[in-house]
Design a protein around this motif. Structure first.
Motif, PDB file in Angstrom:
ATOM      1  N   SER A 113       0.820  -1.137  -0.137  1.00 20.02           N
ATOM      2  CA  SER A 113       0.058   0.054  -0.076  1.00 20.02           C
ATOM      3  C   SER A 113       0.838   1.401   0.028  1.00 20.02           C
ATOM      4  O   SER A 113       1.782   1.514   1.071  1.00 20.02           O
ATOM      5  CB  SER A 113      -0.804  -0.033   1.382  1.00 20.02           C
ATOM      6  N   ILE A 114       0.971   2.013  -1.050  1.00 18.20           N
ATOM      7  CA  ILE A 114       1.619   3.188  -1.412  1.00 18.20           C
ATOM      8  C   ILE A 114       1.260   4.151  -0.074  1.00 18.20           C
ATOM      9  O   ILE A 114       1.971   4.992   0.364  1.00 18.20           O
ATOM     10  CB  ILE A 114       1.569   3.784  -2.486  1.00 18.20           C
ATOM     11  N   PRO A 115      -0.203   4.594   0.146  1.00 18.73           N
ATOM     12  CA  PRO A 115      -0.665   5.240   1.149  1.00 18.73           C
ATOM     13  C   PRO A 115      -0.062   4.997   2.604  1.00 18.73           C
ATOM     14  O   PRO A 115       0.498   5.823   3.373  1.00 18.73           O
ATOM     15  CB  PRO A 115      -1.965   5.276   1.159  1.00 18.73           C
ATOM     16  N   TYR A 116       0.171   3.595   2.897  1.00 20.21           N
ATOM     17  CA  TYR A 116       0.633   3.499   4.177  1.00 20.21           C
ATOM     18  C   TYR A 116       2.269   3.717   4.252  1.00 20.21           C
ATOM     19  O   TYR A 116       2.708   4.029   5.210  1.00 20.21           O
ATOM     20  CB  TYR A 116       0.466   1.719   4.436  1.00 20.21           C
ATOM     21  N   ILE A 117       3.068   3.440   2.867  1.00 17.34           N
ATOM     22  CA  ILE A 117       4.281   3.700   2.976  1.00 17.34           C
ATOM     23  C   ILE A 117       4.595   5.418   3.281  1.00 17.34           C
ATOM     24  O   ILE A 117       5.521   5.760   4.013  1.00 17.34           O
ATOM     25  CB  ILE A 117       4.830   3.493   1.591  1.00 17.34           C
ATOM     26  N   LEU A 118       3.671   6.090   2.825  1.00 14.50           N
ATOM     27  CA  LEU A 118       3.697   7.454   2.999  1.00 14.50           C
ATOM     28  C   LEU A 118       3.600   7.898   4.370  1.00 14.50           C
ATOM     29  O   LEU A 118       4.182   8.654   4.791  1.00 14.50           O
ATOM     30  CB  LEU A 118       2.624   8.301   2.043  1.00 14.50           C
TER      31      LEU A 118
ATOM     32  N   GLN B  89       6.930   9.540   6.997  1.00 15.81           N
ATOM     33  CA  GLN B  89       6.648  11.066   6.792  1.00 15.81           C
ATOM     34  C   GLN B  89       7.988  11.877   7.364  1.00 15.81           C
ATOM     35  O   GLN B  89       7.882  12.791   6.991  1.00 15.81           O
ATOM     36  CB  GLN B  89       5.634  11.478   7.853  1.00 15.81           C
ATOM     37  N   THR B  90       8.608  11.251   8.078  1.00 20.25           N
ATOM     38  CA  THR B  90       9.830  12.089   8.633  1.00 20.25           C
ATOM     39  C   THR B  90      11.148  11.877   7.794  1.00 20.25           C
ATOM     40  O   THR B  90      12.110  12.754   8.079  1.00 20.25           O
ATOM     41  CB  THR B  90      10.086  11.585  10.058  1.00 20.25           C
ATOM     42  N   SER B  91      11.200  10.928   6.718  1.00 19.11           N
ATOM     43  CA  SER B  91      12.447  10.714   6.068  1.00 19.11           C
ATOM     44  C   SER B  91      12.115  10.462   4.681  1.00 19.11           C
ATOM     45  O   SER B  91      11.404   9.401   4.363  1.00 19.11           O
ATOM     46  CB  SER B  91      13.275   9.538   6.989  1.00 19.11           C
ATOM     47  N   ILE B  92      12.547  11.449   3.966  1.00 18.11           N
ATOM     48  CA  ILE B  92      12.254  11.346   2.465  1.00 18.11           C
ATOM     49  C   ILE B  92      13.171  10.122   1.883  1.00 18.11           C
ATOM     50  O   ILE B  92      12.795   9.335   0.979  1.00 18.11           O
ATOM     51  CB  ILE B  92      12.314  12.549   1.745  1.00 18.11           C
ATOM     52  N   SER B  93      14.346   9.951   2.477  1.00 18.54           N
ATOM     53  CA  SER B  93      15.414   8.893   1.830  1.00 18.54           C
ATOM     54  C   SER B  93      14.518   7.655   2.324  1.00 18.54           C
ATOM     55  O   SER B  93      14.569   6.559   1.400  1.00 18.54           O
ATOM     56  CB  SER B  93      16.720   8.904   2.302  1.00 18.54           C
ATOM     57  N   GLU B  94      14.115   7.438   3.395  1.00 19.87           N
ATOM     58  CA  GLU B  94      13.260   6.229   3.569  1.00 19.87           C
ATOM     59  C   GLU B  94      12.125   5.997   2.828  1.00 19.87           C
ATOM     60  O   GLU B  94      11.731   4.784   2.544  1.00 19.87           O
ATOM     61  CB  GLU B  94      13.050   5.977   5.137  1.00 19.87           C
ATOM     62  N   LEU B  95      11.435   6.933   2.499  1.00 19.65           N
ATOM     63  CA  LEU B  95      10.126   6.794   1.600  1.00 19.65           C
ATOM     64  C   LEU B  95      10.436   6.474   0.535  1.00 19.65           C
ATOM     65  O   LEU B  95      10.007   5.421  -0.205  1.00 19.65           O
ATOM     66  CB  LEU B  95       9.454   8.270   1.672  1.00 19.65           C
TER      67      LEU B  95
ATOM     68  N   GLY C  69       8.555  15.697   3.480  1.00 15.66           N
ATOM     69  CA  GLY C  69       7.966  14.741   4.134  1.00 15.66           C
ATOM     70  C   GLY C  69       6.627  14.399   4.321  1.00 15.66           C
ATOM     71  O   GLY C  69       6.161  13.783   4.258  1.00 15.66           O
ATOM     72  N   THR C  70       5.891  15.664   4.541  1.00 16.67           N
ATOM     73  CA  THR C  70       4.540  15.776   4.581  1.00 16.67           C
ATOM     74  C   THR C  70       3.879  16.169   3.322  1.00 16.67           C
ATOM     75  O   THR C  70       2.482  15.908   3.203  1.00 16.67           O
ATOM     76  CB  THR C  70       4.057  16.606   5.821  1.00 16.67           C
ATOM     77  N   THR C  71       4.617  17.037   2.356  1.00 16.84           N
ATOM     78  CA  THR C  71       3.813  17.351   1.239  1.00 16.84           C
ATOM     79  C   THR C  71       4.948  17.426   0.189  1.00 16.84           C
ATOM     80  O   THR C  71       6.246  17.561   0.578  1.00 16.84           O
ATOM     81  CB  THR C  71       3.547  18.922   1.322  1.00 16.84           C
ATOM     82  N   GLY C  72       4.842  16.749  -0.897  1.00 17.51           N
ATOM     83  CA  GLY C  72       5.851  16.820  -1.992  1.00 17.51           C
ATOM     84  C   GLY C  72       5.264  15.776  -3.230  1.00 17.51           C
ATOM     85  O   GLY C  72       4.107  15.796  -3.160  1.00 17.51           O
TER      86      GLY C  72
ATOM     87  N   ASP D 138       0.378  14.766   3.540  1.00 15.99           N
ATOM     88  CA  ASP D 138       0.203  14.080   4.684  1.00 15.99           C
ATOM     89  C   ASP D 138       0.561  12.567   4.234  1.00 15.99           C
ATOM     90  O   ASP D 138       1.580  12.300   3.514  1.00 15.99           O
ATOM     91  CB  ASP D 138      -0.650  14.313   5.487  1.00 15.99           C
ATOM     92  N   SER D 139      -0.106  11.759   4.389  1.00 16.21           N
ATOM     93  CA  SER D 139      -0.030  10.392   3.924  1.00 16.21           C
ATOM     94  C   SER D 139      -1.115  10.112   2.957  1.00 16.21           C
ATOM     95  O   SER D 139      -1.631   8.988   2.707  1.00 16.21           O
ATOM     96  CB  SER D 139      -0.162   9.247   5.353  1.00 16.21           C
ATOM     97  N   LYS D 140      -1.813  11.145   2.330  1.00 15.58           N
ATOM     98  CA  LYS D 140      -2.632  10.937   1.335  1.00 15.58           C
ATOM     99  C   LYS D 140      -2.283  11.403  -0.133  1.00 15.58           C
ATOM    100  O   LYS D 140      -1.296  12.354  -0.273  1.00 15.58           O
ATOM    101  CB  LYS D 140      -3.896  11.799   1.759  1.00 15.58           C
ATOM    102  N   VAL D 141      -2.349  10.512  -1.029  1.00 18.13           N
ATOM    103  CA  VAL D 141      -2.037  10.720  -2.493  1.00 18.13           C
ATOM    104  C   VAL D 141      -2.857  11.575  -3.118  1.00 18.13           C
ATOM    105  O   VAL D 141      -4.163  11.362  -3.204  1.00 18.13           O
ATOM    106  CB  VAL D 141      -2.257   9.550  -3.118  1.00 18.13           C
ATOM    107  N   LYS D 142      -2.466  13.054  -3.573  1.00 18.86           N
ATOM    108  CA  LYS D 142      -3.408  13.878  -3.903  1.00 18.86           C
ATOM    109  C   LYS D 142      -3.769  13.618  -5.762  1.00 18.86           C
ATOM    110  O   LYS D 142      -4.666  13.841  -5.894  1.00 18.86           O
ATOM    111  CB  LYS D 142      -2.522  15.380  -4.036  1.00 18.86           C
TER     112      LYS D 142
END
Length: 132
Positions: A47-52, A56-62, A92-95, A120-124
């Motif tokens: 689930s990509i939303p769960y991964i987001l 949230q705090t680490s873009i490299s881990e995302l 981390g929260t928006t991008g 946040d953790s939602k796919v726009k």
């Protein structure tokens, strides 16, 4: 596709057996699935939303988790998978994240590209590019 597998859809397409269309459906499954949608296969839902949410705090881990999850998921359906995930912007929260996927089906190789914008953790939004 691996072992002549087909992908089910709840649309007029029915059972999808063309590789590019199947890959597009599989990609949409990643965006639409809920990590806790079943207790039988928990925690094996991709689930990509769960991964987001989880990163949230680490873009490299995302980027790392997205790459690993996508490769694992598509390896079950295709002979060869190569995935690149680039964080094009974000805090981390928006991008937004660019996902480039190269799939091999027998002797044929094709690419699938997506740009995913999130808050946040939602796919726009998810934008296709260079599919084919």
């Amino acid at each position: 596709m691996k072992n002549n597998a087909v992908v089910p859809s709840l649309s007029q397409d029915g059972w999808v057996d063309t590789p590019l269309k199947a890959a597009d459906y599989l990609f949409s499954h990643l965006f639409l699935s809920d990590y806790s949608q079943t207790y039988i296969y928990y925690p094996h839902i991709s689930s990509i939303p769960y991964i987001l949410f989880r990163n949230q705090t680490s873009i490299s881990e995302l980027a790392r988790d997205l790459k690993n999850t996508i490769e694992l998921y598509f390896t079950q359906h295709f002979d060869g998978v190569n995935c690149e995930v680039l964080d094009t912007s974000g805090d981390g929260t928006t991008g937004s994240v660019t996902i480039y996927l190269e799939l091999r089906d027998g002797d044929t190789t094709f690419t699938l590209g997506k740009v995913m914008e999130y808050t946040d953790s939602k796919v726009k939004s998810v934008i296709d590019y260079n599919n084919g």
